[in-house]
Design a protein around this motif. Structure first.
Motif, mmCIF file in Angstrom:
data_model
loop_
_atom_site.group_PDB
_atom_site.id
_atom_site.type_symbol
_atom_site.label_atom_id
_atom_site.label_comp_id
_atom_site.label_asym_id
_atom_site.label_seq_id
_atom_site.Cartn_x
_atom_site.Cartn_y
_atom_site.Cartn_z
ATOM 1 N N LYS A 3 4.022 -10.701 7.700
ATOM 2 C CA LYS A 3 5.509 -10.509 8.088
ATOM 3 C C LYS A 3 6.251 -9.389 7.200
ATOM 4 N N MET A 4 5.999 -9.469 5.870
ATOM 5 C CA MET A 4 6.985 -8.433 5.133
ATOM 6 C C MET A 4 5.638 -8.271 3.606
ATOM 7 N N ASP A 5 5.541 -6.961 3.608
ATOM 8 C CA ASP A 5 4.350 -6.912 2.625
ATOM 9 C C ASP A 5 5.135 -6.788 1.128
ATOM 10 N N GLN B 246 11.303 -3.434 -2.350
ATOM 11 C CA GLN B 246 12.652 -2.723 -1.890
ATOM 12 C C GLN B 246 13.876 -3.474 -1.576
ATOM 13 N N GLU B 247 13.546 -4.515 -0.852
ATOM 14 C CA GLU B 247 14.756 -5.504 -0.478
ATOM 15 C C GLU B 247 15.194 -5.986 -1.806
ATOM 16 N N ILE B 248 14.377 -6.735 -2.665
ATOM 17 C CA ILE B 248 14.922 -7.191 -4.159
ATOM 18 C C ILE B 248 15.810 -5.926 -4.783
ATOM 19 N N ARG C 243 18.761 -7.594 -8.103
ATOM 20 C CA ARG C 243 18.505 -6.243 -8.353
ATOM 21 C C ARG C 243 18.158 -6.370 -9.669
ATOM 22 N N THR C 244 18.495 -7.096 -10.697
ATOM 23 C CA THR C 244 17.952 -7.183 -12.256
ATOM 24 C C THR C 244 16.741 -7.963 -12.420
ATOM 25 N N ARG D 269 7.252 3.059 -7.120
ATOM 26 C CA ARG D 269 8.375 3.825 -6.254
ATOM 27 C C ARG D 269 9.229 2.828 -5.564
ATOM 28 N N SER D 270 8.580 1.633 -5.217
ATOM 29 C CA SER D 270 9.159 0.500 -4.544
ATOM 30 C C SER D 270 10.039 -0.363 -5.262
ATOM 31 N N GLY D 271 9.936 -0.085 -6.611
ATOM 32 C CA GLY D 271 10.876 -0.787 -7.422
ATOM 33 C C GLY D 271 10.092 -1.927 -8.402
ATOM 34 N N ALA D 272 8.742 -1.896 -8.514
ATOM 35 C CA ALA D 272 8.084 -2.798 -9.419
ATOM 36 C C ALA D 272 8.313 -2.322 -10.714
ATOM 37 N N ASN D 273 8.310 -3.420 -11.679
ATOM 38 C CA ASN D 273 8.501 -2.830 -13.100
ATOM 39 C C ASN D 273 6.991 -2.877 -13.697
ATOM 40 N N PHE D 274 6.055 -3.739 -13.313
ATOM 41 C CA PHE D 274 4.727 -3.925 -13.843
ATOM 42 C C PHE D 274 3.595 -4.014 -12.562
#
Length: 123
Positions: A57-59, A65-67, A74-75, A95-100
């Motif tokens: 459904k959504m990887d 990216q949605e978060i 966002r935070t 690049r997708s926004g992961a912190n770790f």
């Protein structure tokens, strides 16, 4: 109370991660895919997401990216945890926004320490 969401299509992985990071001052939600995770997260604030990459459904990349695009999420901190262990997969996660980024199988002690440091508490 800290809110954590474990997002993985494998029930056994969710159970394992939950067992590693559970504590009295943490509420843990679970989701089988990115769509379910996003729906639940928009109803209640999430401090930390543990996200698999390969899900129906959504990887995990798209979920991350949605978060990052939603003001109310966002935070939140995102830890990507995946069997994808190539450097390109890790770079794409960031690049997708992961912190770790962690590769499966996860070292339970490393995960416990990282989650405790992020949330400012200990398991």
């Amino acid at each position: 109370m800290k809110n954590i969401m474990i997002v993985d299509d494998a029930t056994t992985v969710r159970m394992f991660h939950k067992g590693v990071i559970s504590s009295i001052n943490r509420h843990i939600e679970e989701a089988e895919n990115g769509v379910e995770a996003l729906e639940k997260a928009l109803k209640a604030p999430i401090d930390l997401f543990l996200v698999d990459i390969n899900m129906p459904k959504m990887d995990g990349y798209r979920l991350c990216q949605e978060i990052r695009q939603r003001d109310e999420l966002r935070t939140s901190t995102v830890i990507m945890i995946s069997t994808e262990s190539a450097k390109l997969d890790e770079e794409r996660a960031y690049r997708s926004g992961a912190n770790f980024y962690m590769s499966k199988p996860v070292d339970s002690e490393q995960l416990k320490v990282l989650v405790g440091a992020i949330l400012g508490d200990a398991v």
